[in-house]
Write an enzyme that holds these catalytic residues in place. Structure first.
Site, mmCIF file in Angstrom:
data_model
loop_
_atom_site.group_PDB
_atom_site.id
_atom_site.type_symbol
_atom_site.label_atom_id
_atom_site.label_comp_id
_atom_site.label_asym_id
_atom_site.label_seq_id
_atom_site.Cartn_x
_atom_site.Cartn_y
_atom_site.Cartn_z
ATOM 1 N N SER A 152 0.810 -1.220 0.000
ATOM 2 C CA SER A 152 0.000 0.000 0.000
ATOM 3 C C SER A 152 0.844 1.272 0.000
ATOM 4 C CB SER A 152 -0.916 0.003 1.236
ATOM 5 O OG SER A 152 -1.442 1.285 1.477
ATOM 6 N N VAL A 164 -6.165 -0.435 4.772
ATOM 7 C CA VAL A 164 -4.913 0.112 5.310
ATOM 8 C C VAL A 164 -4.592 1.421 4.590
ATOM 9 C CG1 VAL A 164 -3.964 -2.141 5.939
ATOM 10 C CG2 VAL A 164 -3.476 -1.215 3.669
ATOM 11 N N TRP A 179 -8.941 5.546 9.504
ATOM 12 C CA TRP A 179 -8.495 4.857 8.290
ATOM 13 C C TRP A 179 -8.029 5.891 7.276
ATOM 14 C CZ3 TRP A 179 -11.725 4.311 3.533
ATOM 15 C CH2 TRP A 179 -11.061 3.594 2.533
ATOM 16 N N GLY A 180 -6.811 5.724 6.807
ATOM 17 C CA GLY A 180 -6.315 6.568 5.738
ATOM 18 C C GLY A 180 -5.249 7.551 6.157
#
EC number: 5.99.1.4
Length: 212
Positions: A24, A181, A192-193
């Site tokens: 990611s 993720v 999140w983020g």
């Protein structure tokens, strides 16, 4: 008296749980920023490498990945470069996203008490230098940078024990309702983020909450 003092100090420890997958790019960005925030605010980071694909499937997210949506991917590449420029770090896409082996390596670094260093080295290699995470020579490169025995590290990431630990942590993340993720927790609060880190910063700056 000493016990009371130790318990008091433990209650003041702030711990942020950080869930990521080395595939990611947004986790790469978040790791950079989170490390800076940890230095600025004095909190500790607890790292969890998880299987993003399994986490997404667990909540029914079985659609195509961003990599398969060309129009969206074209925009994301621009957006990612904007973030990288903001953070003043390089961002280079690797040849593939086969991150499982290096993800499992996190659990070797824990035994060596070098989780933070390991995460930084691997993210910088994969997304800073564009090295494919499954490149055969990457474990040797990481071992050299961290002063590890290369054979011991390579044996671990190929072991059943590493796979079991990785699967356990992914399952635990699903139980905690992690669905993507990067994900960060402060106590029971979840973000999140990469673009939610300013909210985490506000929370860390305002309350001595431990992560237990």
């Amino acid at each position: 008296m000493l016990l009371c003092r130790l318990l008091f100090l433990e209650c003041l420890i702030v711990i942020v749980d950080f869930y990521f997958d080395f595939l990611s790019p947004f986790s790469y960005l978040a790791n950079h920023r989170l490390s800076k925030l940890a230095q600025d605010y004095g909190f500790s980071i607890r790292y969890y490498a998880i299987d993003l694909a399994r986490v997404k499937i667990a909540i029914g997210n079985v659609g195509p990945s961003n990599r398969d949506l060309i129009v969206k991917l074209d925009y994301l590449k621009v957006d990612l470069q904007r973030w990288a420029e903001l953070y003043e770090i390089p961002l280079v896409f690797p040849a593939n996203y086969n991150s499982r082996r290096m993800n499992t390596g996190l659990y070797y670094s824990g035994a060596m008490a070098q989780t933070g260093a390991y995460v930084n080295v691997v993210f910088n290699a994969v997304w800073g230098d564009g090295i494919a995470p499954d490149l055969e020579s990457l474990p040797a490169l990481v071992s050299e940078k961290l002063g590890w025995d290369r054979s011991a590290f390579e044996d671990f990431i190929s072991s059943d024990a590493a796979t079991e630990r990785y699967d356990e942590q992914t399952h635990a993340a699903i139980e905690r309702k992690v669905f993507g993720v990067p994900t960060m927790f402060l106590g029971d609060e979840m973000w999140w983020g990469n673009d939610r880190l300013f909210m985490l910063e506000n929370a860390v700056g305002g309350a001595p909450v431990n992560g237990e």
